[in-house]
Scaffold this active site. Structure first.
Site: not given
Length: 171
Positions: A11-14, A90
């Site tokens: 998912g979102c790398f953040w 996401d």
């Protein structure tokens, strides 16, 4: 000192940086893009679902302090391994869960770990996280690096569903 790399898409790398960065033996965690067919993609290109890339983190670690197997276990706890079309809020193939392996040893460890997760019965739905050969990794733009530290409020908002899922399935 010898170092190795691991690449995980979840998912979102953040939301994938902090859980690894806080571990002993982690030398660097880099947000970026991998698994696609366009060289040096931008965030806008990846977001458009036309490059085949997924958001991922590249982790440089000291295997004398933390093993690849330990990293894989941390990875599972950050993702929903039953959702092939994204992670939490996401959605899309650029958020699919993938363990990218860069050696036969990493593949064997990842496959064994995935088989143990399947056998555990922890999830009712099938485990769909794929294990794929590593592809070129392209660092994301600077504003994506260490996002959780630079934007704590936005990170907290983005991380809510992931945290709740983790609490429900892992704790």
């Amino acid at each position: 000192m010898m170092s190795e790399t691991a690449v995980f898409a979840g998912g979102c790398f953040w939301c994938m940086v902090e859980p690894f960065e806080e571990q002993p033996g982690i030398l660097n965690v880099l947000s970026g893009y991998t698994g696609g067919h366009v060289a040096n993609p931008t965030y806008e290109q990846v977001k458009s679902h036309t490059t085949g890339h997924t958001e991922a983190v590249q982790i440089t670690f000291d295997p004398a302090i933390i093993s690849y197997a330990e990293l894989v276990e941390i990875y599972w706890r950050q993702t929903d391994p039953t959702d092939a079309m994204g992670q939490f809020q996401d959605r899309g193939d650029n958020y699919r869960p993938v363990i990218f392996v860069n050696s036969p040893e990493q593949r064997a460890i990842a496959e064994k770990s995935k088989a143990a997760l399947v056998a555990s019965g922890r999830f009712d739905d099938p485990i769909v996280t794929t294990i794929e050969d590593a592809k070129p990794f392209y660092p994301a733009e600077e504003y994506h690096q260490q996002f959780y530290a630079k934007n704590p409020r936005r990170y907290a908002e983005e991380h809510v569903q992931r945290s709740e899922f983790g609490d429900q399935h892992w704790n």
